[in-house]
Design a protein around this motif. Structure first.
Motif, PDB file in Angstrom:
ATOM      1  N   LYS A  28       0.823  -1.214   0.000  1.00  0.00           N
ATOM      2  CA  LYS A  28       0.000   0.000   0.000  1.00  0.00           C
ATOM      3  C   LYS A  28       0.863   1.273   0.000  1.00  0.00           C
ATOM      4  CE  LYS A  28      -3.814  -2.304   2.453  1.00  0.00           C
ATOM      5  NZ  LYS A  28      -4.711  -2.228   3.628  1.00  0.00           N
ATOM      6  N   TYR A  68     -11.925  -3.147  -3.516  1.00  0.00           N
ATOM      7  CA  TYR A  68     -12.518  -3.186  -2.182  1.00  0.00           C
ATOM      8  C   TYR A  68     -14.053  -3.085  -2.234  1.00  0.00           C
ATOM      9  CZ  TYR A  68      -8.096  -2.917   0.461  1.00  0.00           C
ATOM     10  OH  TYR A  68      -6.876  -3.192   1.036  1.00  0.00           O
ATOM     11  N   TYR A  70     -16.327  -5.059  -1.609  1.00  0.00           N
ATOM     12  CA  TYR A  70     -17.021  -5.694  -0.477  1.00  0.00           C
ATOM     13  C   TYR A  70     -17.087  -4.785   0.750  1.00  0.00           C
ATOM     14  CZ  TYR A  70     -12.230  -6.742   1.116  1.00  0.00           C
ATOM     15  OH  TYR A  70     -10.926  -6.634   1.507  1.00  0.00           O
ATOM     16  N   LEU A  71     -16.353  -3.659   0.716  1.00  0.00           N
ATOM     17  CA  LEU A  71     -16.371  -2.736   1.862  1.00  0.00           C
ATOM     18  C   LEU A  71     -17.127  -1.442   1.550  1.00  0.00           C
ATOM     19  CD1 LEU A  71     -12.617  -3.076   2.998  1.00  0.00           C
ATOM     20  CD2 LEU A  71     -14.623  -4.022   4.149  1.00  0.00           C
ATOM     21  N   PHE A  76     -15.727   3.924   6.632  1.00  0.00           N
ATOM     22  CA  PHE A  76     -14.347   4.319   6.325  1.00  0.00           C
ATOM     23  C   PHE A  76     -14.007   4.171   4.827  1.00  0.00           C
ATOM     24  CE2 PHE A  76     -14.265  -0.143   7.746  1.00  0.00           C
ATOM     25  CZ  PHE A  76     -13.642  -0.780   6.673  1.00  0.00           C
ATOM     26  N   LEU A  80     -10.651   5.135   2.702  1.00  0.00           N
ATOM     27  CA  LEU A  80      -9.848   4.025   2.160  1.00  0.00           C
ATOM     28  C   LEU A  80      -9.506   4.286   0.681  1.00  0.00           C
ATOM     29  CD1 LEU A  80      -8.692   1.126   2.589  1.00  0.00           C
ATOM     30  CD2 LEU A  80     -10.955   0.231   1.999  1.00  0.00           C
ATOM     31  N   TYR A  83      -6.840   7.071   0.552  1.00  0.00           N
ATOM     32  CA  TYR A  83      -5.538   6.542   1.000  1.00  0.00           C
ATOM     33  C   TYR A  83      -4.903   5.643  -0.064  1.00  0.00           C
ATOM     34  CZ  TYR A  83      -3.184   2.556   3.486  1.00  0.00           C
ATOM     35  OH  TYR A  83      -2.367   1.521   3.863  1.00  0.00           O
ATOM     36  N   ARG A 104      -1.140 -14.513   4.495  1.00  0.00           N
ATOM     37  CA  ARG A 104      -1.942 -13.801   5.496  1.00  0.00           C
ATOM     38  C   ARG A 104      -1.296 -13.910   6.884  1.00  0.00           C
ATOM     39  NH1 ARG A 104      -6.604 -10.619   4.408  1.00  0.00           N
ATOM     40  NH2 ARG A 104      -7.444 -11.371   6.367  1.00  0.00           N
ATOM     41  N   THR A 110      -5.922  -7.768  10.573  1.00  0.00           N
ATOM     42  CA  THR A 110      -6.238  -6.407  10.092  1.00  0.00           C
ATOM     43  C   THR A 110      -5.776  -5.292  11.037  1.00  0.00           C
ATOM     44  OG1 THR A 110      -8.177  -7.392   9.066  1.00  0.00           O
ATOM     45  CG2 THR A 110      -8.116  -4.999   9.150  1.00  0.00           C
ATOM     46  N   ARG A 121       2.552  -6.372   9.666  1.00  0.00           N
ATOM     47  CA  ARG A 121       1.758  -5.334  10.334  1.00  0.00           C
ATOM     48  C   ARG A 121       2.153  -5.207  11.813  1.00  0.00           C
ATOM     49  NH1 ARG A 121      -4.103  -6.938   7.665  1.00  0.00           N
ATOM     50  NH2 ARG A 121      -3.888  -5.741   5.724  1.00  0.00           N
ATOM     51  N   THR A 128      -5.260   0.378  12.101  1.00  0.00           N
ATOM     52  CA  THR A 128      -5.963  -0.445  11.110  1.00  0.00           C
ATOM     53  C   THR A 128      -5.932   0.171   9.715  1.00  0.00           C
ATOM     54  OG1 THR A 128      -7.430  -1.290  12.793  1.00  0.00           O
ATOM     55  CG2 THR A 128      -8.188  -1.504  10.547  1.00  0.00           C
ATOM     56  N   GLY A 129      -6.038   1.498   9.615  1.00  0.00           N
ATOM     57  CA  GLY A 129      -6.070   2.145   8.288  1.00  0.00           C
ATOM     58  C   GLY A 129      -4.790   1.905   7.500  1.00  0.00           C
ATOM     59  N   ASN A 131      -2.102   0.112   7.082  1.00  0.00           N
ATOM     60  CA  ASN A 131      -1.512  -1.142   7.588  1.00  0.00           C
ATOM     61  C   ASN A 131      -0.661  -1.863   6.536  1.00  0.00           C
ATOM     62  OD1 ASN A 131      -3.557  -2.070   6.033  1.00  0.00           O
ATOM     63  ND2 ASN A 131      -4.725  -3.043   7.653  1.00  0.00           N
ATOM     64  N   HIS A 134      -1.939  -5.454   1.583  1.00  0.00           N
ATOM     65  CA  HIS A 134      -3.155  -6.260   1.453  1.00  0.00           C
ATOM     66  C   HIS A 134      -2.761  -7.671   1.009  1.00  0.00           C
ATOM     67  CE1 HIS A 134      -7.007  -7.717  -0.145  1.00  0.00           C
ATOM     68  NE2 HIS A 134      -6.317  -8.096  -1.211  1.00  0.00           N
TER      69      HIS A 134
HETATM   70  P1  ADP Z   1      -7.578  -7.002   5.565  1.00  0.00           P
HETATM   71  O1  ADP Z   1      -6.767  -5.946   4.834  1.00  0.00           O
HETATM   72  O2  ADP Z   1      -6.881  -7.474   6.821  1.00  0.00           O
HETATM   73  O3  ADP Z   1      -8.017  -8.142   4.670  1.00  0.00           O
HETATM   74  P2  ADP Z   1     -10.278  -5.882   5.403  1.00  0.00           P
HETATM   75  O4  ADP Z   1     -10.456  -6.566   4.086  1.00  0.00           O
HETATM   76  O5  ADP Z   1     -11.358  -6.045   6.433  1.00  0.00           O
HETATM   77  O6  ADP Z   1      -8.912  -6.299   6.108  1.00  0.00           O
HETATM   78  O7  ADP Z   1     -10.115  -4.313   5.180  1.00  0.00           O
HETATM   79  C1  ADP Z   1      -9.421  -3.809   4.075  1.00  0.00           C
HETATM   80  C2  ADP Z   1      -8.645  -2.588   4.491  1.00  0.00           C
HETATM   81  O8  ADP Z   1      -9.552  -1.536   4.839  1.00  0.00           O
HETATM   82  C3  ADP Z   1      -7.781  -2.767   5.732  1.00  0.00           C
HETATM   83  O9  ADP Z   1      -6.554  -3.411   5.461  1.00  0.00           O
HETATM   84  C4  ADP Z   1      -7.601  -1.331   6.191  1.00  0.00           C
HETATM   85  O10 ADP Z   1      -6.608  -0.646   5.412  1.00  0.00           O
HETATM   86  C5  ADP Z   1      -8.967  -0.751   5.874  1.00  0.00           C
HETATM   87  N1  ADP Z   1      -9.854  -0.818   7.055  1.00  0.00           N
HETATM   88  C6  ADP Z   1     -10.508  -1.913   7.545  1.00  0.00           C
HETATM   89  N2  ADP Z   1     -11.205  -1.626   8.643  1.00  0.00           N
HETATM   90  C7  ADP Z   1     -11.011  -0.288   8.876  1.00  0.00           C
HETATM   91  C8  ADP Z   1     -11.455   0.634   9.873  1.00  0.00           C
HETATM   92  N3  ADP Z   1     -12.268   0.248  10.845  1.00  0.00           N
HETATM   93  N4  ADP Z   1     -11.037   1.909   9.798  1.00  0.00           N
HETATM   94  C9  ADP Z   1     -10.225   2.328   8.798  1.00  0.00           C
HETATM   95  N5  ADP Z   1      -9.753   1.515   7.820  1.00  0.00           N
HETATM   96  C10 ADP Z   1     -10.134   0.223   7.849  1.00  0.00           C
END
Ligand code: ADP
Length: 168
Positions: A28, A68, A70-71, A76, A80, A83, A104, A110, A121, A128-129, A131, A134
């Protein structure tokens, strides 16, 4: 006799397929800005996994949105997108036995606050942001993600000379 031969053949096929598992990893923008690209790649090289695709690029908001998706309902999500498209990233594809799960583990969970030392990490991030990296969450996700960032032609099949010293 035929049954034994068939089961041996399927075992052989499964072994080959296991070795060909691929995962998608994305270094990232925060890791690039902090000069951690080399250290991150080293973790996967040292483990014995094989790099088969890598780029240095700026990701558009559209690409990050797709990656992303799915988010997309998370509060956030806008942050995201900002960033992830704020600077260069390094998408990569790695190959090896159980590489999806193992990558992983090397990355850590996360929230860096709960990561154990020794993980990327856990060693290099706090929140968490931002990090750092991916890693695809399953074989199916890995396949979907790698073809979002790469074309088939950009992935190189090759056999490192040391492979037989790393796994059978
Ligand atoms: P991972 O990266 O561990 O697979 P996720 O798929 O749940 O985790 O989330 C994707 C990315 O979104 C995270 O790696 C992080 O950069 C960001 N993210 C997840 N949860 C949060 C949060 N609560 N606040 C801010 N950023 C977040």
């Amino acid at each position: 006799m035929i049954c034994t031969l068939l089961s041996l053949f399927s075992l052989f096929l499964r072994k080959i397929c296991d070795h060909e598992e691929r995962t998608f990893l994305l270094i990232k923008p925060d890791a690039v800005q902090r000069g951690l690209v080399g250290q991150i790649i080293k973790k996967f090289e040292q483990k014995g996994f094989k790099l088969i695709g890598m780029k240095f690029m700026l990701a558009s908001k559209e690409l990050v949105k797709n990656h992303y998706s799915y988010l997309s309902n998370e509060p956030f999500f806008p942050g995201l997108l900002k960033y992830m498209s704020s600077g260069p990233v390094v998408p990569m594809v790695w190959e090896g036995p159980n590489v999806v799960k193992n990558a992983r583990i090397i990355i850590g969970i996360t929230n860096p606050e709960d990561c154990i030392p020794g993980t990327i990490r856990g060693d290099f991030s706090i929140q968490t942001g931002p990090n750092l990296i991916h890693g695809a969450d399953g074989v199916e996700e890995a396949n979907k993600e790698m073809y979002l960032w790469f074309t088939q032609k950009e992935l190189i099949s090759w056999k490192p000379a040391i492979t037989t010293w790393v796994y059978e």
